[in-house]
Design a protein around this motif. Structure first.
Motif, short mmCIF file in Angstrom:
data_model
loop_
_atom_site.label_atom_id
_atom_site.label_comp_id
_atom_site.label_asym_id
_atom_site.label_seq_id
_atom_site.Cartn_x
_atom_site.Cartn_y
_atom_site.Cartn_z
N GLN A 126 0.83 -1.21 0.00
CA GLN A 126 0.00 0.00 0.00
C GLN A 126 0.86 1.26 0.00
OE1 GLN A 126 -2.44 -0.47 3.47
NE2 GLN A 126 -3.34 -2.33 2.61
N TRP A 170 -7.24 9.59 -7.74
CA TRP A 170 -7.81 9.24 -9.05
C TRP A 170 -7.28 7.93 -9.61
CZ3 TRP A 170 -12.04 11.70 -9.43
CH2 TRP A 170 -12.17 12.93 -8.78
N PHE A 186 -9.74 4.04 -6.93
CA PHE A 186 -10.52 3.27 -7.90
C PHE A 186 -9.98 1.84 -8.09
CE2 PHE A 186 -11.58 7.63 -8.70
CZ PHE A 186 -12.96 7.57 -8.87
N GLY A 187 -9.05 1.45 -7.22
CA GLY A 187 -8.54 0.07 -7.27
C GLY A 187 -7.14 -0.04 -7.85
N GLY A 188 -6.51 1.09 -8.14
CA GLY A 188 -5.17 1.07 -8.72
C GLY A 188 -4.10 0.77 -7.69
N THR A 189 -3.08 0.03 -8.10
CA THR A 189 -1.87 -0.18 -7.31
C THR A 189 -0.71 0.17 -8.25
OG1 THR A 189 -1.56 -2.45 -8.05
CG2 THR A 189 -2.93 -2.13 -6.10
N GLN A 211 -3.27 8.12 -16.40
CA GLN A 211 -4.40 8.45 -17.28
C GLN A 211 -4.23 9.81 -17.97
OE1 GLN A 211 -7.50 8.24 -14.33
NE2 GLN A 211 -7.45 10.42 -13.87
N PHE A 267 -13.13 12.07 1.21
CA PHE A 267 -13.83 11.40 0.12
C PHE A 267 -15.04 12.23 -0.32
CE2 PHE A 267 -16.10 8.32 -2.33
CZ PHE A 267 -15.09 7.61 -2.93
N ARG A 279 -16.76 12.00 -8.45
CA ARG A 279 -16.79 10.54 -8.38
C ARG A 279 -18.20 9.99 -8.62
NH1 ARG A 279 -12.95 10.56 -3.70
NH2 ARG A 279 -10.91 10.71 -4.69
N PRO A 309 -4.62 -6.77 -4.48
CA PRO A 309 -5.52 -5.62 -4.57
C PRO A 309 -5.02 -4.37 -3.86
CG PRO A 309 -6.24 -7.07 -2.82
CD PRO A 309 -5.04 -7.74 -3.45
N ALA A 310 -5.64 -3.25 -4.23
CA ALA A 310 -5.48 -2.02 -3.46
C ALA A 310 -6.26 -2.20 -2.15
CB ALA A 310 -6.02 -0.84 -4.26
N GLU A 311 -5.93 -1.38 -1.17
CA GLU A 311 -6.57 -1.46 0.14
C GLU A 311 -8.09 -1.25 0.00
OE1 GLU A 311 -5.17 1.48 2.86
OE2 GLU A 311 -5.80 0.34 4.62
N PHE A 370 -10.12 -3.37 -1.47
CA PHE A 370 -10.63 -4.12 -2.63
C PHE A 370 -10.40 -5.62 -2.48
CE2 PHE A 370 -10.23 0.16 -4.10
CZ PHE A 370 -11.19 0.32 -5.08
N GLU A 371 -10.03 -6.05 -1.25
CA GLU A 371 -9.65 -7.44 -1.01
C GLU A 371 -10.75 -8.41 -1.40
OE1 GLU A 371 -9.34 -4.96 1.10
OE2 GLU A 371 -7.20 -4.79 1.59
N TYR A 381 -9.95 -8.53 -9.95
CA TYR A 381 -10.82 -7.54 -10.61
C TYR A 381 -10.10 -6.92 -11.80
CZ TYR A 381 -8.29 -4.15 -7.56
OH TYR A 381 -7.35 -3.41 -6.90
N LEU A 389 -9.09 -3.80 -13.96
CA LEU A 389 -8.89 -2.36 -13.90
C LEU A 389 -8.51 -1.89 -15.30
CD1 LEU A 389 -8.67 -0.06 -11.64
CD2 LEU A 389 -6.19 -0.31 -11.95
N THR A 433 -9.30 6.14 -14.89
CA THR A 433 -8.90 4.85 -14.34
C THR A 433 -10.07 4.29 -13.56
OG1 THR A 433 -6.66 5.70 -14.10
CG2 THR A 433 -7.18 3.69 -12.89
N LEU A 474 -17.34 1.33 -4.39
CA LEU A 474 -15.93 1.15 -4.75
C LEU A 474 -15.22 0.25 -3.76
CD1 LEU A 474 -14.81 4.77 -5.76
CD2 LEU A 474 -15.28 2.86 -7.29
N ARG A 475 -15.25 0.66 -2.47
CA ARG A 475 -14.50 -0.10 -1.47
C ARG A 475 -15.06 0.18 -0.09
NH1 ARG A 475 -8.75 3.14 -0.65
NH2 ARG A 475 -9.67 5.05 0.14
N TYR A 529 -17.64 5.82 -9.73
CA TYR A 529 -17.85 5.18 -11.03
C TYR A 529 -17.03 3.93 -11.23
CZ TYR A 529 -13.73 8.15 -12.01
OH TYR A 529 -12.51 8.76 -11.95
#
Ligand code: ZN
Lengths: 389, 162
Positions: free
Chosen positions: A127, A137, A141-144, A251, B6, B13, B68-70, B72-73, B78, B80, B92, B116-117, B129
């Motif tokens: 992380q 951004w 949204f799930g990016g690593t 992006q 957020f 978003r 995954p990102a934190e 999103f476990e 998934y 991307l 993204t 999202l999470r 989104y």
């Protein structure tokens, strides 16, 4: 502006250093560099320390004076400055030290880089790695960081026909060179089949396409070229030090398959040194992910755009090739303690230029290039090093 | 992430609110206070207008994420993607409602409003989104995805914003 030389180098072993603290490794590298430079600590003017994430990793900010203090220099009240630029923090610190000596403000400075990544669990380490990407951004949204590099890889494969095997060759090469480096995190060789068959991280990248989470520190002593022969038998001149930045998020890039920050940093460095990519014999480049290395070779000017995969396969970047790349094992095998990476690249190249690289030595190099990247390329730093006559 | 951190990005978003430079016409997402590409960089300050993205686009690149990102476990693995919208900006986001093997570069997608999470068991749930296929796929029926956000390209609200 005056010419700047590297007078001394030092680094710790990279890897999982469970028994050693952040301050211990930072000081070990710094003192090695001071001894190597035959410099008395009374001559020093300042300390620059590259570090990406000590606050998240060891709950400690304000680490400039911390390292200064434990290096036994606290009573001298030198200025100690921490520099942060994601994974490029070490090279950015080097750039600051270079500017300070070139300007004439200080004669001698220590530039260090240190990171302690294994005091947190792997998931936390990953992380923190991703915090060099755009949190709002990309990460939300799930990016690593590996996922973003994976999308760069997929697009590079789509546009230029780069293959999974070509990516894997970068890791095979890194481990081959790491096996010759006693300071490397990984000293085992791996096969193409092992790299391709390893568990997926973010497709097409697997575990062996990604550099590890490492502890480690590196340091160099810089001084004015005109005094260099007094402090070093084989000084190395910094022929150029250049930094360029780009959009934070992938992006927003002009071209997803090019790091414009690397293109521009390289162009500025070669202009400053009045040299060209063909003049470089040995290079340490960013291979945080296997695709990162292929992009770097193209964006630095060693390969045409889209050709780095086949060029790598053809052996152009092996020891004995046109440019010997990542003789240290790179980030992939030597290790990836963020803030230490860029400084360790310079340590390896100075040893190459001095002829001290032992099993990894390239035949008689005179010009070397270091390339360091933060995040997905929002920051790139290119340093050119030249053997002084 | 704090609730306020957020919440303050909610218009972007939830509704794909971007901005458009009135000097050169370029559209940005997320919105910008100053135009990065315009030759009139300095003159564009104060000349950026709100602009609503339609949510339509196509996959420019993608990956299937296994580490995954934190937060999103629970969604692993998934998909991307970098999605190029019809208005220009690249976003993204996850591509959902399809089997990972069906994603490809060029796939037509449309933004959809989803969770999202989650921050732990008792933590905040973040919405925003994601993208769903907007064309026929072997494993999923066609049609406008549930929870679609943004206005269809060229609609009333689009022109009103521009
Ligand atoms: Zn503009």
């Amino acid at each position: 502006m005056r010419d700047v030389a590297v007078l001394g180098v030092g680094m710790t072993k990279f890897g999982e250093l469970w028994d050693r603290s952040f301050r211990e490794i930072g000081i070990e590298a710094g003192l090695q560099a001071l001894v190597d430079a035959k410099l008395s600590s009374g001559d020093l003017g300042a300390l620059y320390l590259g570090n990406m994430a000590s606050g998240s990793l060891i709950d400690q900010e304000h680490i400039g004076p911390l390292i200064l203090d434990y290096a036994g220099l606290g009573a001298r009240h030198l200025p100690a400055v921490r520099v942060e630029g994601g994974g490029a923090s070490g090279s950015l610190a080097l750039h600051q030290g270079y500017l300070a000596v070139a300007s004439g403000l200080y004669d001698f400075v220590v530039v260090g880089g240190a990171e302690k990544l294994t005091d947190v669990p792997d998931a936390t380490g990953n992380q923190i790695t991703s915090s060099a990407a755009d949190h709002e951004w990309e990460v939300v949204f799930g990016g690593t960081l590996p996922a973003l590099w994976a999308m760069i890889a997929r697009r590079h494969m789509h546009q230029y026909g780069t293959t999974r095997e070509q990516l894997a060759r970068v890791a095979v090469h890194a481990h081959e060179m790491g096996s010759k480096n006693p300071n490397a995190h990984y000293r085992n060789k791996v096969t193409l089949e092992q790299v391709i068959g390893a568990g997926p991280v973010a497709e097409p990248l697997g575990v062996f396409d990604c550099a590890p989470l490492s502890d480690g520190a590196a340091a160099v002593v810089l001084g004015p070229m005109e005094l260099a022969h007094k402090y070093s038998e084989r000084p190395v001149r910094i022929a150029a030090s250049a930094v360029a930045c780009d959009t934070m998020a992938v992006q927003h890039r002009r071209d997803v398959t090019t790091l414009d920050s690397t293109v521009l940093a390289a162009r500025r460095a070669f202009e400053q040194a009045k040299r060209a990519p063909a003049d470089v014999q040995v290079a340490e480049i960013n291979d945080a992910y296997t695709i990162s290395a292929l992009l770097a070779l193209e964006d630095l000017g060693f390969s045409e755009k889209g050709h780095a995969g086949p060029d790598f396969e053809a052996g152009r970047f092996a020891r004995g090739g046109e440019v010997a790349v990542n003789m240290s094992g790179g980030l992939k095998a030597q290790g990836r303690p963020f803030g230490a990476v860029g400084v360790a690249q310079v340590v390896e190249l100075v040893r190459q230029l001095r002829g001290e690289a032992k099993d990894r030595q390239v035949a008689n190099p005179t010009l070397a290039l270091a390339h360091d990247v933060g995040g997905t390329g929002a920051t790139s730093v290119v340093t050119l090093l030249e053997r002084a006559s | 992430m704090s609730i306020a951190r957020f919440w303050r990005e909610t218009p972007r978003r939830y509704n794909l609110g971007g901005s458009k430079c009135t000097m050169c016409g370029t559209v940005y997402f997320p919105p910008r206070a100053v135009c990065p590409t315009c030759a009139h960089h300095r003159e564009s300050i104060g000349k950026m207008e709100p602009f609503q993205l339609s949510g339509d686009g196509e996959v420019f690149s993608y990956t299937t994420v296994h580490e995954p990102a934190e937060g999103f476990e629970m969604q692993v693995p998934y998909v991307l993607a970098l999605v190029r919208t019809v208005e220009g900006p690249v976003l993204t986001g996850q591509v959902v409602d399809l089997a990972p093997e069906d994603v490809r570069i060029g796939l037509k997608v449309r933004a959809t409003f989803r969770k999202l999470r989650e921050e732990g068991k008792a933590g905040v749930i973040h919405y925003g989104y994601k993208f769903a296929p907007a064309e026929d796929l072997p494993n999923r029926p066609p049609g406008r995805p549930r929870g679609a956000v943004g206005a269809p390209a060229g609609s009333e609200s689009d022109r009103a914003a521009a």
